[in-house]
Design an enzyme around this catalytic site. Sequence first.
Site, short mmCIF file in Angstrom:
data_model
loop_
_atom_site.label_atom_id
_atom_site.label_comp_id
_atom_site.label_asym_id
_atom_site.label_seq_id
_atom_site.Cartn_x
_atom_site.Cartn_y
_atom_site.Cartn_z
N ARG A 16 -4.28 71.94 46.06
CA ARG A 16 -5.45 71.27 45.48
C ARG A 16 -6.61 72.23 45.31
O ARG A 16 -6.74 73.22 46.03
CB ARG A 16 -5.94 70.17 46.42
CG ARG A 16 -4.87 69.35 47.00
CD ARG A 16 -5.53 68.22 47.69
NE ARG A 16 -5.07 66.98 47.17
CZ ARG A 16 -4.06 66.33 47.70
NH1 ARG A 16 -3.41 66.84 48.71
NH2 ARG A 16 -3.71 65.18 47.22
N LYS B 233 -8.40 53.70 51.62
CA LYS B 233 -8.79 53.70 50.21
C LYS B 233 -8.28 52.45 49.49
O LYS B 233 -8.34 52.38 48.26
CB LYS B 233 -8.24 54.94 49.52
CG LYS B 233 -8.74 56.25 50.13
CD LYS B 233 -8.02 57.46 49.56
CE LYS B 233 -8.31 58.71 50.37
NZ LYS B 233 -7.47 59.85 49.98
N ARG C 214 -4.25 56.68 34.27
CA ARG C 214 -3.00 57.39 34.55
C ARG C 214 -1.90 56.52 35.15
O ARG C 214 -0.81 57.03 35.46
CB ARG C 214 -3.29 58.60 35.45
CG ARG C 214 -4.06 59.67 34.68
CD ARG C 214 -4.57 60.77 35.58
NE ARG C 214 -3.52 61.61 36.08
CZ ARG C 214 -3.73 62.65 36.88
NH1 ARG C 214 -4.97 62.96 37.24
NH2 ARG C 214 -2.75 63.37 37.30
N PRO D 45 -11.16 57.87 43.84
CA PRO D 45 -11.81 56.90 44.70
C PRO D 45 -11.36 57.13 46.15
O PRO D 45 -10.21 56.90 46.49
CB PRO D 45 -11.34 55.54 44.17
CG PRO D 45 -10.78 55.80 42.82
CD PRO D 45 -10.24 57.21 42.91
N GLU D 46 -12.29 57.64 46.95
CA GLU D 46 -12.04 57.83 48.38
C GLU D 46 -12.85 56.78 49.13
O GLU D 46 -13.34 55.83 48.52
CB GLU D 46 -12.44 59.26 48.79
CG GLU D 46 -11.77 60.33 47.93
CD GLU D 46 -12.18 61.75 48.31
OE1 GLU D 46 -12.57 61.97 49.46
OE2 GLU D 46 -12.10 62.63 47.44
#
Length: 292
Positions: free
Chosen positions: A278, A58, A125, A2-3
């Site tokens: 990344r 965010k 997570r 979620p950005e």
Amino acid sequence: MPELPEVETIYLGLERLIKGKRFESVTFDVQKSFPNSYNEVDQFMINATVIGIQRRGKALLIELNSNYSLIVHLRMTGQLVYEGKEIRFGGGHPSSSLLNSLPDKSTRVVVTFTDGSKLYFNDQRKFGWMRLYPTSQINSLPFFAKLGPDPLDNLFTWQDLRQRLQKRTQSSIKSVLLDQGVVSGVGNIYADESLWGAQIHPATKVQALKIRDYKALYASLVSVLRLSIEKGGSTDRNYVNAEGKKGNYLEIAKVFRKEGQPCPRCGTEIIKIRFAGRGTHLCPRCQKVKTA
DNA sequence: CACTTGACCTGTCCGC
DNA sequence: TGCGGACAGGTCAAGT
């Protein structure tokens, strides 16, 4: 995951669905997901009413009339999903949703409002969290104190972007874009997408950028974020909005998760590399590393 | 001091 | 089929 666009989409949903509602009860499974004491929850959350909601970078802020605010950060796999008379899950609900019934095994916190509606905080997570803080202290919390400007703020210009990026001349542009202290809200998806739009290689050092690069990056970043909000954000793995629905931006993404497909601009095959720890997607022809 | 890497977690996918 | 390992990627602490 979620950005900015995903959190903005959730914000818009919460604004419509929970504003004005009063908390009746709260349950949670692990302390890590909701570290307040039972006493604090009783005193400052139960029977308090939601008077306002904000997005900052965010993170979401849910302001209560108890002079406390609930801060929610979804990190990687967090979901904030509403269920009430407008929206139900399971029971044959036709679904563009990822969700069947709630709570499920990733549900960490369940908030019940006095009208019987519920808000579920799911987080596979367990990196995400929600937490009560006195509203007056929020701006001085380290996370918020150092947060950079919002790229969609009307007052944010390409000159602001340049000025802030230039504090990090030795770094690669992608690393700097991901730094929430420089600009808030950009994560891996929109860093890759906006750099493709500006035709800048992610490994380019900030010092090598020219005026036209800053202008292009600003325009690209703003338009990508706006477009994604229109599409309801990106569902890569498990993002859903406050109604439990997926976002559609990845269907029109240019490079993110498009490795092996042709670049929409030049037809060259999009590649995926590992950069700054990344997954990084780019067009090797449109995005060359420039040196100063 | 500026920057990079590792830890935090769980689920999925891939190769053997 | 089962198992080990790589990978997903936001943020902070630790390391270089």
